[in-house]
Design a protein around this motif. Structure first.
Motif, mmCIF file in Angstrom:
data_model
loop_
_atom_site.group_PDB
_atom_site.id
_atom_site.type_symbol
_atom_site.label_atom_id
_atom_site.label_comp_id
_atom_site.label_asym_id
_atom_site.label_seq_id
_atom_site.Cartn_x
_atom_site.Cartn_y
_atom_site.Cartn_z
ATOM 1 N N VAL A 38 -148.464 -13.065 -108.117
ATOM 2 C CA VAL A 38 -148.149 -12.271 -109.306
ATOM 3 C C VAL A 38 -148.153 -10.776 -108.988
ATOM 4 O O VAL A 38 -147.536 -9.982 -109.701
ATOM 5 N N ASP A 39 -148.829 -10.400 -107.903
ATOM 6 C CA ASP A 39 -148.935 -8.980 -107.550
ATOM 7 C C ASP A 39 -147.963 -8.585 -106.439
ATOM 8 O O ASP A 39 -148.196 -7.604 -105.730
ATOM 9 N N ARG A 64 -155.262 -16.015 -115.690
ATOM 10 C CA ARG A 64 -155.018 -14.579 -115.539
ATOM 11 C C ARG A 64 -153.676 -14.285 -114.888
ATOM 12 O O ARG A 64 -153.179 -13.157 -114.942
ATOM 13 N N HIS A 65 -153.052 -15.321 -114.251
ATOM 14 C CA HIS A 65 -151.759 -15.109 -113.606
ATOM 15 C C HIS A 65 -150.647 -14.842 -114.625
ATOM 16 O O HIS A 65 -149.573 -14.380 -114.257
ATOM 17 N N LEU A 66 -150.897 -15.167 -115.887
ATOM 18 C CA LEU A 66 -149.878 -14.934 -116.912
ATOM 19 C C LEU A 66 -150.159 -13.674 -117.731
ATOM 20 O O LEU A 66 -149.515 -13.447 -118.750
ATOM 21 N N ALA A 67 -151.097 -12.853 -117.293
ATOM 22 C CA ALA A 67 -151.398 -11.618 -118.013
ATOM 23 C C ALA A 67 -150.155 -10.727 -118.065
ATOM 24 O O ALA A 67 -149.444 -10.576 -117.069
ATOM 25 N N PRO A 68 -149.850 -10.134 -119.229
ATOM 26 C CA PRO A 68 -148.616 -9.345 -119.385
ATOM 27 C C PRO A 68 -148.468 -8.189 -118.411
ATOM 28 O O PRO A 68 -147.343 -7.804 -118.071
ATOM 29 N N HIS A 69 -149.581 -7.627 -117.932
ATOM 30 C CA HIS A 69 -149.455 -6.429 -117.102
ATOM 31 C C HIS A 69 -148.811 -6.721 -115.751
ATOM 32 O O HIS A 69 -148.395 -5.784 -115.054
ATOM 33 N N TRP A 70 -148.689 -7.986 -115.349
ATOM 34 C CA TRP A 70 -148.018 -8.295 -114.081
ATOM 35 C C TRP A 70 -146.505 -8.147 -114.197
ATOM 36 O O TRP A 70 -145.812 -8.058 -113.190
ATOM 37 N N GLY A 71 -145.989 -8.153 -115.417
ATOM 38 C CA GLY A 71 -144.547 -7.974 -115.610
ATOM 39 C C GLY A 71 -143.815 -9.285 -115.857
ATOM 40 O O GLY A 71 -144.319 -10.368 -115.560
ATOM 41 N N GLU A 72 -142.631 -9.178 -116.402
ATOM 42 C CA GLU A 72 -141.866 -10.352 -116.805
ATOM 43 C C GLU A 72 -141.440 -11.201 -115.607
ATOM 44 O O GLU A 72 -141.444 -12.429 -115.678
ATOM 45 N N ARG A 73 -141.055 -10.561 -114.500
ATOM 46 C CA ARG A 73 -140.609 -11.334 -113.338
ATOM 47 C C ARG A 73 -141.752 -12.187 -112.801
ATOM 48 O O ARG A 73 -141.566 -13.376 -112.484
#
Length: 243
Positions: free
Chosen positions: A112-113, A163-172
């Protein structure tokens, strides 16, 4: 340090095999003849203890270094590759059998990062599960279903806080994560497995779910290095899995 503890624990519980569920760390340290220092250290532990170590790829492996090494190796009879004495890499779609229990193996997941990582240094596109991987796994179970799925990523149906679906990681990142987990769900559904184990979340949990076609499956997540053996390892008894 943690791997030393894992091997000590394996000896204490009289385990026959260690199976590592991804983010093994291949290719992140200095290498000699294509084998990194960490893999070499693990190999020495297998020699001292007599316990072999199998590992599948996570989303944090040096995939290009791994590909270069595999190009020089011949696969074992079971489809694995011995990357160092006693240390076996398990490709996606491999079916392994111990004591009559069939284990379908499929590594890979999405980072995700990735936007904070450098391609070829800390991120590799080969980390991601592909449709080809899904088809390899389905083909491996076409004649004989699996009893257990061993993976790095985990099914889409799991409801544990993610936590992998947290919005701050971005839509992609969110879209890639969902796509990867849905592929795992398809693999699990087609496999026939009643048990699934993974390591991607770095979180110890146990959850029951139904597959796409409605089969009941027990899913178990494991924590990562630096945590107690009670959260980062599980002892699988083939007799229990057979019941």
């Amino acid at each position: 340090y943690h791997m030393n503890n894992v091997f000590a624990h394996a000896c204490r519980v009289e385990a026959d095999v260690i199976f590592q569920l991804g983010d093994f760390g291949f290719g992140w340290s200095a290498s000699v003849a294509g084998v990194d220092d960490f893999t070499h250290d693990v190999s020495q532990l297998t020699e001292r203890t007599g316990v072999p170590c199998y590992w599948l790829p996570g989303n944090h492996e040096g995939y290009w270094a791994l590909a270069a090494l595999l190009a020089r190796l011949e696969p074992e009879a079971d489809g694995t590759f011995q990357t160092a004495p006693g240390v076996f890499y398990v490709p996606r779609g491999t079916m392994l059998e111990w004591d009559g229990i069939r284990f379908l193996c499929c590594g890979g997941a999405t980072s995700v990062d990735r936007d904070y990582r450098k391609p070829g240094e800390s991120w590799w596109p080969e980390e991601m599960l592909t449709e080809e991987d899904v088809q390899k796994c389905i083909a491996a179970t076409k004649e004989n279903p699996a009893d257990v799925l061993l993976s790095h990523d985990f099914p889409f149906e799991i409801t544990v806080v993610d936590r992998h679906l947290a919005p701050h990681w971005g839509e992609r990142a969110q879209a890639d994560t969902i796509a990867s987990r849905q592929r795992v769900s398809r693999i699990l559904d087609a496999s026939g497995a009643r048990y699934a184990y993974h390591g991607h979340l770095h979180l110890k949990y146990d959850e029951s779910m139904k597959t796409i076609s409605g089969r009941d499956v027990e899913v178990h997540g494991l924590d990562c290095d630096g945590t107690p053996m009670s959260t980062s390892t599980l002892l699988l008894d083939t007799e229990t899995l057979r019941d």
